[in-house]
Design a protein around this motif. Structure first.
Motif, PDB file in Angstrom:
ATOM      1  N   ILE A  16       0.846  -1.186   0.001  1.00 35.32           N
ATOM      2  CA  ILE A  16      -0.001  -0.110   0.079  1.00 35.32           C
ATOM      3  C   ILE A  16       1.009   1.302   0.018  1.00 35.32           C
ATOM      4  O   ILE A  16       0.506   2.223  -0.788  1.00 35.32           O
ATOM      5  CB  ILE A  16      -0.850   0.140   1.202  1.00 35.32           C
ATOM      6  N   GLN A  17       1.949   1.112   0.729  1.00 33.57           N
ATOM      7  CA  GLN A  17       3.006   2.323   0.921  1.00 33.57           C
ATOM      8  C   GLN A  17       3.431   2.628  -0.275  1.00 33.57           C
ATOM      9  O   GLN A  17       3.696   3.739  -0.658  1.00 33.57           O
ATOM     10  CB  GLN A  17       3.768   2.308   2.093  1.00 33.57           C
ATOM     11  N   TYR A  19       2.470   1.851  -3.417  1.00 30.74           N
ATOM     12  CA  TYR A  19       1.735   2.280  -4.227  1.00 30.74           C
ATOM     13  C   TYR A  19       1.388   3.721  -4.109  1.00 30.74           C
ATOM     14  O   TYR A  19       1.406   4.609  -5.061  1.00 30.74           O
ATOM     15  CB  TYR A  19       0.319   1.571  -4.362  1.00 30.74           C
ATOM     16  N   LYS A  20       1.291   4.246  -2.996  1.00 25.08           N
ATOM     17  CA  LYS A  20       1.117   5.639  -2.670  1.00 25.08           C
ATOM     18  C   LYS A  20       2.237   6.527  -3.111  1.00 25.08           C
ATOM     19  O   LYS A  20       2.032   7.507  -3.418  1.00 25.08           O
ATOM     20  CB  LYS A  20       0.506   5.744  -1.190  1.00 25.08           C
ATOM     21  N   GLU A  27      -2.403   8.429 -11.066  1.00 21.52           N
ATOM     22  CA  GLU A  27      -3.415   8.572  -9.680  1.00 21.52           C
ATOM     23  C   GLU A  27      -4.626   7.691  -9.697  1.00 21.52           C
ATOM     24  O   GLU A  27      -4.898   7.082  -8.704  1.00 21.52           O
ATOM     25  CB  GLU A  27      -3.715  10.083  -9.502  1.00 21.52           C
ATOM     26  N   LYS A  30      -3.154   4.148  -9.123  1.00 21.79           N
ATOM     27  CA  LYS A  30      -2.799   4.219  -7.760  1.00 21.79           C
ATOM     28  C   LYS A  30      -3.978   3.788  -6.804  1.00 21.79           C
ATOM     29  O   LYS A  30      -4.092   2.967  -5.979  1.00 21.79           O
ATOM     30  CB  LYS A  30      -2.191   5.251  -7.331  1.00 21.79           C
ATOM     31  N   SER A  31      -5.177   4.531  -6.925  1.00 26.14           N
ATOM     32  CA  SER A  31      -6.142   4.449  -6.293  1.00 26.14           C
ATOM     33  C   SER A  31      -6.798   2.961  -6.477  1.00 26.14           C
ATOM     34  O   SER A  31      -7.285   2.398  -5.257  1.00 26.14           O
ATOM     35  CB  SER A  31      -7.415   5.447  -6.856  1.00 26.14           C
ATOM     36  N   VAL A  34      -4.445   0.531  -4.653  1.00 23.31           N
ATOM     37  CA  VAL A  34      -4.485   0.990  -3.045  1.00 23.31           C
ATOM     38  C   VAL A  34      -5.802   0.116  -2.674  1.00 23.31           C
ATOM     39  O   VAL A  34      -5.717  -0.758  -1.359  1.00 23.31           O
ATOM     40  CB  VAL A  34      -4.507   2.233  -2.768  1.00 23.31           C
ATOM     41  N   GLU A  38      -5.950  -2.594   0.251  1.00 24.27           N
ATOM     42  CA  GLU A  38      -6.365  -2.403   1.490  1.00 24.27           C
ATOM     43  C   GLU A  38      -7.453  -3.468   1.650  1.00 24.27           C
ATOM     44  O   GLU A  38      -7.835  -3.809   3.048  1.00 24.27           O
ATOM     45  CB  GLU A  38      -7.135  -1.240   1.412  1.00 24.27           C
TER      46      GLU A  38
END
Length: 61
Positions: A16-17, A19-20, A27, A30-31, A34, A38
């Motif tokens: 997650i980190q 990807y962010k 974007e 990424k969303s 993530v 998650e």
């Protein structure tokens, strides 16, 4: 088994980190990534909770 689940949780959190912070994805990408990671993390955390061993359980009436 507990070590394995904790390891998987750590991997999902790291993903997650990554990807962010990554510049490799838009974007929108990424969303999506993530959200998927998650959801996986949530499932793993629930799995870990289910494996908690209770040593002196109290009976609730």
């Amino acid at each position: 088994m507990k070590i394995s689940i904790q390891s998987q949780i750590n991997q999902a959190e790291a993903r997650i980190q990554q990807y962010k912070m990554s510049d490799l994805f838009s974007e929108e990408e990424k969303s999506k990534l993530v959200k998927i990671a998650e959801k996986e993390l949530e499932i793993l955390q629930l799995k870990a909770i289910n494996e908690i061993e209770v040593i002196n359980p109290e009976i609730v009436k």
